[in-house]
Design an enzyme around this catalytic site. Structure first.
Site, PDB file in Angstrom:
ATOM      1  CE  LYS A   1      -3.864  -1.915   2.713  1.00 47.72           C
ATOM      2  NZ  LYS A   1      -4.967  -1.647   1.758  1.00 47.72           N
TER       3      LYS A   1
ATOM      4  NE  ARG B   1     -10.936  -9.572  -2.316  1.00 53.34           N
ATOM      5  CZ  ARG B   1     -11.196  -8.595  -3.200  1.00 53.34           C
ATOM      6  NH1 ARG B   1     -11.446  -8.899  -4.470  1.00 53.34           N
ATOM      7  NH2 ARG B   1     -11.203  -7.341  -2.813  1.00 53.34           N
TER       8      ARG B   1
END
Length: 516
Positions: A291, A365
């Site tokens: 990130k 996920r």
């Protein structure tokens, strides 16, 4: 004449302010009071006192009404005023504007406006008194003691545990004949959300997967007669063939923990459990798909799903809800290292499906996939998972509501009704096959963890991915990325991590507990 009276009032106010800002010990021994006022007419030109405020005013022979009339403009919604020395038991009295009386559920805002106004007003009043270093506050129930208690508890919370200088601690209690049962319920609802806020706000070096699990175990220890806690270690995770979860955790030095909570509110019944699953990434660097550094510190709260789910179970236990709930929280860090997932790697989930990991920052996920597979082994009544899953959800809805993707109209209706009561809203999002085709079109595996159009409909493709691990007819995925933090959008929460939608999950469970 009116200006003269206002001048005298202001002089008296200043005098009392100087007097009570003296000795710290003397001040802390004193109490404050929060009272509510409804405003009616054009621009709030007239006002109506709540029952408690009217009784207080009568005891002062109408002095409070007189002060309200001469102290400034009408006390409209969101405004407040503080008076000093009007009552010997309460050196500080904060009067807060509640808006119009009995507004009820708003068909466009999808919340109970009266409840929201009470939460916001009481929160503002309590914070005002806290700023004046009042140590104990009595609160007007304002006709809805639960909402008043929620406003007080949520409004006073601030994470300053690691600071040398802390906010003054304030205790609260209902004033006069407020509904005590409603007040106590509101306290538990508010404390539940504050527990989630505390977990989300704490630095990642303080809340590791192990510490998170130990904290929840400690919070549930008073309810050991009806709660069982399992802190599953890495060996157990390997035995369960949770390859997707393990692939994320292997990049970190912190060992993963699979936290499993069993709350038995109906031990003598055969009620199938409500299953709650929360994403528990205690720090998300993005892994190899790193990130940007700006704002990465906020990723200490990427376990917001696990925090809200576990906090809601703690609250359900405190409320003694007659329902069985199982909570699952896969806990780990997502870090870059020589052992971390690499873009293009293929991993195998618990149900045997293979997943091409094209973006290691789409890790939530992956851990939820294995948790959802495991959830089905309990034959649940319904499965609800919560996760700070996608930035796309924040883009879509911002902080206005939690996005809900579900295959069940019944489940959606129950979640929506609960959110109207709590003011912590949910909004239904699509689960079209259009999105499923994007995650099942993978070059190397059964599924791709980002879909072939990674920038389009990101929240929807993430939900479609999770659906591939669900067979239950009643499943809902709550993407809480947009509501993870609060700037100034929710007036009764200070700036910081929000703990949303803990109260909605609790209210949802309470509604289910009352259904056969």
């Amino acid at each position: 004449m009116l200006s003269l009276r206002r001048g005298v009032l202001l002089a008296v106010q200043r005098q009392h302010c100087r007097y009570f800002s003296g000795s710290q010990n003397n001040w802390n021994a004193r109490k404050g009071l929060v009272l509510g006022v409804y405003n009616e007419g054009k621009e709030g030109s007239t006002f109506q006192l709540t029952e408690a405020t009217a009784a207080f005013d009568r005891a002062l022979s109408g002095k409070l009404t007189e002060l309200l009339k001469i102290s400034g403009p009408p006390l409209t919604k969101g405004k407040n005023r503080i008076f000093y020395g009007v009552h010997e038991d309460f050196p500080c009295v904060a009067v807060v504007g509640l808006g119009k009386n009995n507004e009820g559920v708003c068909g466009t805002e999808y919340w109970d406006t009266c409840k929201e106004n009470i939460r916001a007003a009481v929160s503002a009043g309590c914070r005002l008194l806290q700023d004046h270093e009042v140590s104990h506050v009595e609160v007007d129930g304002c006709g809805d003691a639960q909402s008043a208690a929620e406003g007080a508890v949520l409004g006073l919370f601030q994470y300053d545990d690691l600071k040398t200088k802390k906010k003054p601690r304030v205790t609260t209690q209902p004033h006069r004949s407020a509904d005590v049962a409603g007040w106590e319920k509101g306290i538990l609802y508010g404390e539940g959300q504050n527990l989630a806020r505390l977990l989300m706000e704490a630095p990642a070096n303080y809340i590791t997967p192990t510490v998170f699990a130990e904290t929840i175990e400690q919070k549930l220890s008073p309810y050991a007669d009806r709660v069982t806690v399992h802190k599953r270690p890495q060996g157990w995770i390997e035995e369960q063939n949770m390859g997707a979860f393990l692939s994320v955790s292997k990049g970190s030095e912190e060992p993963p923990v699979f936290l499993e909570l069993h709350y038995n509110g109906c031990p003598d019944h055969t009620h199938t459990p409500l299953l709650l699953v929360g994403k528990g990434i205690t720090f998300d660097s993005g892994g190899i798909s790193l990130k940007p550094s700006s704002g990465m510190d906020a990723m200490r709260a990427d376990m917001g799903g696990a925090a809200t789910v576990c906090a809601s179970i703690v609250t359900a236990a405190a409320l003694k809800l007659p329902i069985n709930i199982i909570g699952l929280a896969p806990l780990c860090e997502n870090m870059p290292s020589g052992k971390a997932n690499k873009p293009g790697d293929v991993v195998r989930a618990k149900n045997g499906k293979t997943i091409q990991v094209d973006n290691t920052d789409a890790e939530g996920r992956l851990i939820l996939a294995d948790a959802l597979c495991y959830a089905h082994s309990f034959n649940p009544r319904a499965i609800v998972n919560a996760a700070t899953l996608t930035g796309a959800m924040d883009v879509a809805l911002g902080s206005a509501a939690t996005g809900v993707f579900t295959n069940s109209d019944w489940l959606w209706n129950e979640l929506h009704k609960a959110s109207v009561m709590t003011g912590d809203r949910v909004w239904r999002m699509p689960l079209f096959q259009h999105y499923t085709r994007q995650v099942t079109d993978s070059q190397l595996a059964d599924l791709n963890n980002v879909g072939k159009y990674s920038r389009s409909g990101g929240a929807c493709t993430a939900a479609a991915f999770l659906r591939e691990f669900v067979t239950s007819p009643h499943w809902a995925h709550l993407d809480i990325a947009g509501v993870m933090s609060n700037k100034d959008e929710v007036p009764y929460l200070r700036k910081g991590m929000s703990g949303r939608p803990t109260r909605t999950l609790v209210e949802f469970a309470a509604r289910l507990a009352n259904q056969s």
